[in-house]
Write an enzyme that holds these catalytic residues in place. Structure first.
Site, PDB file in Angstrom:
ATOM      1  N   SER A  57       5.637  12.102  -4.421  1.00 40.21           N
ATOM      2  CA  SER A  57       4.225  12.119  -4.790  1.00 40.21           C
ATOM      3  C   SER A  57       3.456  12.929  -3.756  1.00 40.21           C
ATOM      4  O   SER A  57       3.536  12.656  -2.561  1.00 40.21           O
ATOM      5  CB  SER A  57       3.722  10.676  -4.866  1.00 40.21           C
ATOM      6  OG  SER A  57       2.340  10.643  -5.054  1.00 40.21           O
ATOM      7  N   HIS A  65      -4.479  -2.200  -5.940  1.00 40.62           N
ATOM      8  CA  HIS A  65      -3.799  -0.944  -6.234  1.00 40.62           C
ATOM      9  C   HIS A  65      -4.884   0.075  -6.549  1.00 40.62           C
ATOM     10  O   HIS A  65      -5.709  -0.166  -7.422  1.00 40.62           O
ATOM     11  CB  HIS A  65      -2.893  -1.077  -7.456  1.00 40.62           C
ATOM     12  CG  HIS A  65      -1.854  -2.137  -7.314  1.00 40.62           C
ATOM     13  ND1 HIS A  65      -0.717  -1.956  -6.579  1.00 40.62           N
ATOM     14  CD2 HIS A  65      -1.793  -3.379  -7.794  1.00 40.62           C
ATOM     15  CE1 HIS A  65       0.016  -3.043  -6.629  1.00 40.62           C
ATOM     16  NE2 HIS A  65      -0.625  -3.931  -7.354  1.00 40.62           N
ATOM     17  N   ASP A 125       0.822  -1.225   0.000  1.00 42.93           N
ATOM     18  CA  ASP A 125       0.000   0.000   0.000  1.00 42.93           C
ATOM     19  C   ASP A 125       0.848   1.265   0.000  1.00 42.93           C
ATOM     20  O   ASP A 125       0.456   2.291   0.567  1.00 42.93           O
ATOM     21  CB  ASP A 125      -0.962   0.031   1.207  1.00 42.93           C
ATOM     22  CG  ASP A 125      -1.817  -1.212   1.280  1.00 42.93           C
ATOM     23  OD1 ASP A 125      -2.291  -1.639   0.223  1.00 42.93           O
ATOM     24  OD2 ASP A 125      -1.980  -1.766   2.381  1.00 42.93           O
TER      25      ASP A 125
HETATM   26  P1  GDP Z   1      -0.287   0.018  -3.810  1.00 48.06           P
HETATM   27  O1  GDP Z   1      -0.860  -1.289  -3.411  1.00 48.06           O
HETATM   28  O2  GDP Z   1       1.152   0.156  -3.452  1.00 48.06           O
HETATM   29  O3  GDP Z   1      -0.562   0.373  -5.230  1.00 48.06           O
HETATM   30  O4  GDP Z   1      -1.003   1.119  -2.913  1.00 48.06           O
HETATM   31  P2  GDP Z   1      -2.562   1.362  -2.647  1.00 48.06           P
HETATM   32  O5  GDP Z   1      -3.225   1.711  -3.885  1.00 48.06           O
HETATM   33  O6  GDP Z   1      -3.146   0.267  -1.838  1.00 48.06           O
HETATM   34  O7  GDP Z   1      -2.489   2.561  -1.582  1.00 48.06           O
HETATM   35  C1  GDP Z   1      -2.057   3.775  -1.866  1.00 48.06           C
HETATM   36  C2  GDP Z   1      -3.194   4.754  -1.575  1.00 48.06           C
HETATM   37  O8  GDP Z   1      -2.653   6.027  -1.501  1.00 48.06           O
HETATM   38  C3  GDP Z   1      -4.229   4.809  -2.671  1.00 48.06           C
HETATM   39  O9  GDP Z   1      -5.472   5.141  -2.120  1.00 48.06           O
HETATM   40  C4  GDP Z   1      -3.700   5.923  -3.567  1.00 48.06           C
HETATM   41  O10 GDP Z   1      -4.734   6.583  -4.309  1.00 48.06           O
HETATM   42  C5  GDP Z   1      -3.141   6.840  -2.564  1.00 48.06           C
HETATM   43  N1  GDP Z   1      -1.983   7.632  -2.975  1.00 48.06           N
HETATM   44  C6  GDP Z   1      -0.904   7.267  -3.727  1.00 48.06           C
HETATM   45  N2  GDP Z   1      -0.005   8.257  -3.772  1.00 48.06           N
HETATM   46  C7  GDP Z   1      -0.530   9.263  -3.015  1.00 48.06           C
HETATM   47  C8  GDP Z   1      -0.060  10.560  -2.630  1.00 48.06           C
HETATM   48  O11 GDP Z   1       1.026  10.989  -2.980  1.00 48.06           O
HETATM   49  N3  GDP Z   1      -0.877  11.296  -1.820  1.00 48.06           N
HETATM   50  C9  GDP Z   1      -2.085  10.852  -1.375  1.00 48.06           C
HETATM   51  N4  GDP Z   1      -2.809  11.642  -0.586  1.00 48.06           N
HETATM   52  N5  GDP Z   1      -2.539   9.638  -1.707  1.00 48.06           N
HETATM   53  C10 GDP Z   1      -1.778   8.864  -2.510  1.00 48.06           C
END
Ligand code: GDP
Length: 429
Positions: free
Chosen positions: A414, A40, A12
Site C-alpha cells: 500500500s 479505522h 493502526d
Molecule cells: P487500522 O486500525 O489498522 O484500520 O489503521 P488506522 O486507520 O488506525 O491507521 C492507518 C492510517 O494510515 C490511516 O490514517 C490510513 O488512512 C492510513 N493509511 C493506510 N494505508 C496507508 C498507506 O499505504 N499510506 C499512507 N500514507 N497512509 C495509509
C-alpha cells in the site's frame, strides 16, 4: 470463502483501508471482537471516515455488515456511526447485529474511567471506552446479551438488581461515585432494545447459509497481534482476542472456513498506550515520522492522541504474523518512508550481549535492546505508482528484506491512504 484481515503489530496498520478495498469483491464483512475503542480510518469516494464499530465494508451497496457476537456493542455509538455515514451521502448500509452480542453499558465506561484515574501514572492507557470492564463482566457471566432484551422483563430486572449490588460496592467504596439505580439501568436497557431491534439477527445461522451459498466473507480484526490478551504484551493488551482464530468464535463460523489470513504489516512501527516497544524512537526523529505518517500524521482515530513511533520491528512482526497464522501479508504506509537517507529495521533483540530472534514474554521484553540493520532509502515519493516494477530499486529491496525477515509472502503493497493506492506483488518466497 472466508478471509480474515488482521494486524501483525500494535494496531493502526491500515486494516480499514485494506478491508474497504477488498470489500468491493465481498458479500459480507464482519467485526468479530473489540468495541468502539479503536478506529479505522478510511478514505474513499465519499470522503474520509473514522469507523469504530462498523465494519469497513459499509461503503458498498452490495455488502452486508455484521456486528458479531464477539464485539462489545455500544448501541448509541453504533446508531451515531450509522447516522454519520448517511449524513455524508453513503447509501444506508445493510447492518445485522448478532443476537448473542453483549451490550456495553454506561457503567462499563464509568468504571473504566474511574480505574484509569485511580491508577493515575500507572494506567494502561485505556481509551475509557469501557472495554476491560465489559469483557470482565462477560466472562463473569454478568453481562447483558442482546437476546436478553427481548426475553422475560422480570428475569431481566432480577439480573439488573444483582449487577447493581456488585457494581455499587466498587462505585461507592472504591471510586466514591453515586450508586447505580436498578430502575434506571433497566430503563437504559429498554431504550437500547428499541434502538437495536431493527438490526438484530441470528447471525450465526445467517452465516451458515451464506457459507453454503459460497458467499465471500471478510472478517475484520481490530488492533493487532501484540495487543492480544494471550499472545500479546500482557497486561498492556486489549481485553478480547485480536487473532484471526478468534474470528471463528466472535463471528460464529467454523474455524476451518477461514482459508486466507491477510495480515496487515506496517512498514514502520507505531503504538498507542503503555508497554514495552523495543524499536521506539524519540524526539525530532519520532516527530518527523509521526507527522509524515498515515494520512496526515500518526494520531489516534478515536482519541487524537499522538502515537508512539518506531522503526520496523522484524522480531515483533514475524511473531505477529506467526500467531495470526498469516497466509499472506499486506505491507502498508510504505510511501511515508520516502524522506529517509537510510532506514533502520530491527532484526534482533539484545539481552546482556546476546542477540535473539524470538519475541519474548513481557518481563523479558522490558530489557530488550534493538539490533538494527540499515537499508538505503529511495528518497522519492512513490505515491501514484501502480506497477510493482516501477518502484525504485531500494524500495523493492526494502520490501524483499521485510519479506525475508517475516517469512510470509507479501502480496499487496500500500503506497497511499486511498482505496486504489495499492500495488499487487509477486512474492519471492
Ligand atoms: P487500522 O486500525 O489498522 O484500520 O489503521 P488506522 O486507520 O488506525 O491507521 C492507518 C492510517 O494510515 C490511516 O490514517 C490510513 O488512512 C492510513 N493509511 C493506510 N494505508 C496507508 C498507506 O499505504 N499510506 C499512507 N500514507 N497512509 C495509509
Amino acid at each position: 470463502m472466508v478471509r480474515a484481515i488482521v494486524g501483525a503489530n500494535w494496531g493502526d496498520e491500515g486494516k480499514g483501508k485494506i478491508t474497504d478495498m477488498l470489500a468491493e469483491k465481498s458479500d459480507i464483512i464482519i467485526r468479530f471482537q473489540g468495541g468502539s475503542n479503536a478506529g479505522h480510518t478510511i478514505i474513499n469516494n465519499y470522503g474520509k471516515f473514522a469507523l469504530h464499530l462498523l465494519p469497513s465494508g459499509v461503503f458498498y451497496d452490495h455488502t452486508t455488515s455484521i456486528i458479531g457476537n464477539g464485539v462489545a456493542l455500544n448501541i448509541p455509538y453504533l446508531l451515531k456511526e450509522i447516522k454519520a455515514l448517511e449524513e455524508k451521502g453513503v447509501p444506508t448500509p445493510k447492518i445485522l447485529v448478532s443476537d448473542r452480542a453483549q451490550i456495553m453499558m454506561p457503567y462499563h465506561m464509568l468504571l473504566d474511567a474511574c480505574e484509569e484515574a485511580r491508577l493515575a501514572g500507572k494506567s494502561f492507557g485505556s481509551t475509557k471506552s469501557g472495554i476491560a470492564p465489559f469483557y470482565s463482566d462477560k466472562y463473569a457471566k454478568i453481562g447483558f446479551q442482546v437476546s436478553e432484551l427481548f426475553g422475560c422483563p422480570d428475569e431481566l430486572m432480577d439480573k439488573v438488581k444483582n449487577v447493581c449490588v456488585l457494581k455499587n460496592v466498587l462505585l461507592e467504596n472504591l471510586y466514591h461515585q453515586p450508586p447505580l439505580v436498578p430502575d434506571e439501568v433497566f430503563a437504559t436497557l429498554m431504550e437500547y432494545k428499541d434502538m437495536i431491534a431493527p438490526y438484530v439477527c441470528d447471525t450465526s445461522a445467517y452465516l451458515h447459509e451464506a457459507l453454503k451459498e459460497g458467499k465471500n466473507i471478510l472478517l475484520e480484526g481490530q488492533l493487532g497481534s501484540l495487543k492480544d490478551p494471550d499472545h500479546g504484551i500482557y497486561p498492556m493488551v486489549t481485553s478480547s482476542s485480536t487473532l484471526a482464530a478468534y474470528g471463528a468464535i466472535g463471528a460464529g463460523i467454523p474455524p476451518y472456513e477461514i482459508k486466507n489470513i491477510t495480515t496487515v504489516v506496517k512498514a514502520y512501527s507505531s503504538a498507542v498506550g503503555a508497554g514495552a516497544f523495543v524499536s521506539e524512537i524519540f524526539g525530532d526523529e519520532a516527530n518527523e515520522l509521526r507527522n509524515r505518517g498515515g494520512d496526515g500524521g500518526e494520531y489516534g482515530a478515536t482519541t487524537g492522541r499522538p502515537r508512539r513511533m518506531g522503526w520496523f520491528d522484524a522480531v515483533a512482526s514475524r511473531y505477529g504474523c506467526r500467531v495470526q497464522g498469516a497466509t499472506e501479508v499486506a505491507l502498508t504506509v510504505l510511501d511515508v518512508l520516502g524522506y529517509l537517507d537510510e532506514i533502520p529495521i530491527c532484526v534482533g533483540y539484545e539481552y546482556d550481549g546476546k542477540v535473539e530472534k524470538e519475541f519474548p514474554t513481557t518481563a523479558k521484553l522490558e530489557y530488550a535492546k534493538p539490533v538494527y540493520k540499515k537499508l538505503p532509502g529511495w528518497k522519492c515519493d512513490i505515491r501514484g505508482i501502480r506497477n510493482y516494477e516501477e518502484l525504485p530499486e531500494n524500495c523493492r529491496n526494502y520490501i524483499d528484506e521485510i519479506e525475508k525477515e517475516i517469512g510470509v509472502p507479501i502480496t499487496l503493497v500500500s503506497n497511499g491512504p486511498g482505496r486504489s493506492e495499492v500495488i499487487e506483488r509477486k512474492p519471492l518466497i
